[in-house]
Design an enzyme around this catalytic site. Structure first.
Site, mmCIF file in Angstrom:
data_model
loop_
_atom_site.group_PDB
_atom_site.id
_atom_site.type_symbol
_atom_site.label_atom_id
_atom_site.label_comp_id
_atom_site.label_asym_id
_atom_site.label_seq_id
_atom_site.Cartn_x
_atom_site.Cartn_y
_atom_site.Cartn_z
ATOM 1 C CB CYS A 1 -3.977 3.491 -1.372
ATOM 2 S SG CYS A 1 -5.302 4.863 -1.087
ATOM 3 C CG ASP B 1 0.782 -2.536 6.035
ATOM 4 O OD1 ASP B 1 -0.241 -2.517 7.011
ATOM 5 O OD2 ASP B 1 0.717 -1.698 5.022
ATOM 6 C CE LYS C 1 -6.849 -0.195 6.424
ATOM 7 N NZ LYS C 1 -7.866 0.406 5.446
ATOM 8 C CG HIS D 1 -1.755 1.060 1.644
ATOM 9 N ND1 HIS D 1 -1.901 2.298 1.912
ATOM 10 C CD2 HIS D 1 -3.273 1.154 1.206
ATOM 11 C CE1 HIS D 1 -2.675 3.090 2.082
ATOM 12 N NE2 HIS D 1 -3.695 2.109 1.691
ATOM 13 C CD GLN E 1 -7.044 -4.352 4.083
ATOM 14 O OE1 GLN E 1 -7.881 -5.007 4.347
ATOM 15 N NE2 GLN E 1 -6.999 -2.977 3.780
HETATM 16 N N1 C6P Z 1 -6.402 0.353 3.019
HETATM 17 C C1 C6P Z 1 -8.186 0.135 1.407
HETATM 18 O O1 C6P Z 1 -9.017 0.202 1.132
HETATM 19 P P1 C6P Z 1 -4.896 3.755 7.281
HETATM 20 O O2 C6P Z 1 -5.486 4.478 6.368
HETATM 21 O O3 C6P Z 1 -3.675 4.425 7.923
HETATM 22 O O4 C6P Z 1 -5.876 3.102 8.284
HETATM 23 O O5 C6P Z 1 -4.482 2.431 6.464
HETATM 24 C C2 C6P Z 1 -3.488 2.395 5.643
HETATM 25 C C3 C6P Z 1 -3.328 1.174 5.207
HETATM 26 C C4 C6P Z 1 -1.930 0.662 4.876
HETATM 27 N N2 C6P Z 1 -1.593 -0.663 4.649
HETATM 28 C C5 C6P Z 1 -2.569 -1.559 4.123
HETATM 29 C C6 C6P Z 1 -2.145 -2.778 3.532
HETATM 30 C C7 C6P Z 1 -4.116 -0.737 3.909
HETATM 31 O O6 C6P Z 1 -4.728 -1.649 3.094
HETATM 32 C C8 C6P Z 1 -4.164 0.261 4.343
HETATM 33 C C9 C6P Z 1 -5.855 0.999 3.752
HETATM 34 C C10 C6P Z 1 -7.529 0.980 2.803
HETATM 35 O O7 C6P Z 1 -7.366 -0.850 1.188
HETATM 36 C C11 C6P Z 1 -7.758 2.252 2.431
HETATM 37 S S1 C6P Z 1 -6.713 2.900 1.026
#
Ligand code: C6P
Length: 423
Positions: free
Chosen positions: A381, A217, A243, A140, A220
């Site tokens: 993203c 990370d 999430k 991401h 997910q």
């Molecule tokens: N992915 C998606 O629709 P934040 O925004 O900080 O809570 O998470 C960022 C992020 C980082 N790593 C991974 C693997 C992610 O999937 C995400 C967030 C969302 O896939 C929003 S772009």
């Protein structure tokens, strides 16, 4: 051309897991009873954010009704109550991911902030010109851009592990990228755009053989399968509360104590200091050194409630349920002509990303929305992933503990109707 699943479906459809009461769980999420464009909501955008159970909504409300005060500051009863609840939430997180100590749990805004924190603070402690940071091609943007900034600041170099045609992590290429200048490996646990699960144990073992720490990370992953940071032996693990059925604006950075000790602070100000004079300041003990200013107290407490909820549902049961959903969904779409699943590597999480010949993802998403079905469309993203598969965008259905096979049926019917409109 029929079909579509480019490789064997990752998890075969097996008999449904027994004893998992999805309807009871659904009853805990008021929003699931809502309608959209006159149709019952089918929420399949859990990769973007998950819905919140009553227990989480109640925890946040209860905090403001009974506890609201600043933490670590007041001697008065409310402040102590708030501090106790906030620190209990930290310990809840510690137990959830099996960290050795609550000192290793830093509350942040989310995954993005956690990774930026490590990039800046670990970067200042350990990364110099000519050093290398290794990431993968399925990250991401939140696990790419902070490292690019660090490289710009220090003269370090970003090295990228490629992925294969199924979206799989190419381990041999990774082996070749690790070298004497590698300072950190930063990889996703689960790809948000593909569903690929990174072979973390092997990735971490190999990095450690080179004495290189690993950041994972976990955005997910954490609500979908049990995460044990000690068993993984990862050095950092980042995730977002929202999430995992908690509110937005709260997340976690897990870091091994010795590494966090070594790192300079991230932001500075109140609560992260031990002493301040005009000449110099000294830092608070872990984890407070990394928590400058008034934190998201209600969010942290509600995160604790969310993790209780997820643990109550049972992570093994959730993982089995979601494996059933992705297998069922993959099979249901497999005979839709012109549909191509992007991301077919095993093992795979409950994320179905696809393209449909002749239709743009945004059109698909808009039509599905009119049928009450919420999916995400676009690059998620993860622009490098789109480029790797030579597609501008995908439509993504991402599942959570409350989704059902009948919701997948509604989604597939809506998809077929969308296809008819463009025929
Ligand atoms: N992915 C998606 O629709 P934040 O925004 O900080 O809570 O998470 C960022 C992020 C980082 N790593 C991974 C693997 C992610 O999937 C995400 C967030 C969302 O896939 C929003 S772009």
């Amino acid at each position: 051309m029929s079909a579509v699943v480019q490789s064997p479906i990752v998890q075969p459809v097996r008999p449904r897991p027994q004893g998992y009461d999805v309807e009871r769980l659904r009853g805990e999420f008021p929003i699931l009873a809502t309608t959209v464009h006159g149709k019952p909501l089918v929420y399949l955008d859990n990769g973007a954010t998950t819905q919140k159970p009553l227990a989480v909504i109640a925890a946040e409300k209860d905090y403001y009704e009974r506890c609201n005060a600043n933490v670590h500051r007041g001697v008065h009863a409310l402040s102590q109550r708030a501090t106790e609840a906030y620190e209990a939430a930290r310990d809840r997180v510690r137990r959830f991911i099996n960290a050795a100590s609550a000192k290793e749990i830093v509350f942040v805004r989310g995954t993005t902030e956690a990774i930026n924190l490590v990039a800046q603070c670990f970067g200042r402690a350990r990364v110099r010109s000519g050093d290398e940071i290794v990431i993968s091609a399925m990250e991401h943007h939140s696990n790419i851009v902070p490292w690019q900034l660090l490289c710009e600041q220090t003269g370090a170099v970003l090295r990228v592990v490629p992925i294969g045609d199924e979206g799989e992590f190419l381990f041999e290429a990774y082996e070749k990228l690790l070298g004497p200048r590698t300072r950190l490996v930063a990889v996703t646990h689960v790809s948000n755009a593909l569903g690929t699960v990174t072979p973390l144990r092997r990735v971490i073992d190999l990095a450690h053989r080179h004495a290189v720490p690993v950041l994972v990370d976990g955005a997910q992953a954490v609500a979908h399968a049990a995460v044990d940071v000690q068993a993984l032996d990862c050095d950092f693990y980042a995730f977002s509360g929202h999430k995992a059925h908690a509110p937005t604006g709260i997340g976690v950075l897990y870091g091994k104590e010795a590494l966090l000790e070594e790192m300079p602070p991230y932001q500075s100000g109140g609560d992260m200091i031990k002493t301040v004079t005009f000449e110099e300041s000294t830092w608070a003990d872990l984890p407070y050194k990394f928590e400058a200013g008034t934190p998201n107290i209600a969010g942290a407490i509600a995160l604790g409630a969310a993790l209780d909820f997820v643990a109550g549902a049972g992570l093994e049961a959730i993982a089995a349920h979601e494996a059933d959903l992705i297998a069922y969904a993959s099979e249901r779409v497999s005979d839709i002509r012109g549909l191509r699943i992007i991301g077919t590597a095993a093992p795979k999480a409950a994320i179905l990303s696809f393209t449909l010949d002749g239709m743009h993802a945004h059109d698909i998403g808009t039509i599905l929305d009119h049928h009450g079905v919420a999916v995400r469309t676009g690059h998620h993203c993860a622009m490098p992933v789109m480029r790797r598969f030579n597609v501008p965008a995908t439509t993504r259905a991402s599942f959570a503990l409350y989704n059902t096979r009948s919701e997948i049926d509604v989604f597939v019917e809506a998809l077929l109707k969308a296809k008819e409109l463009f025929a």
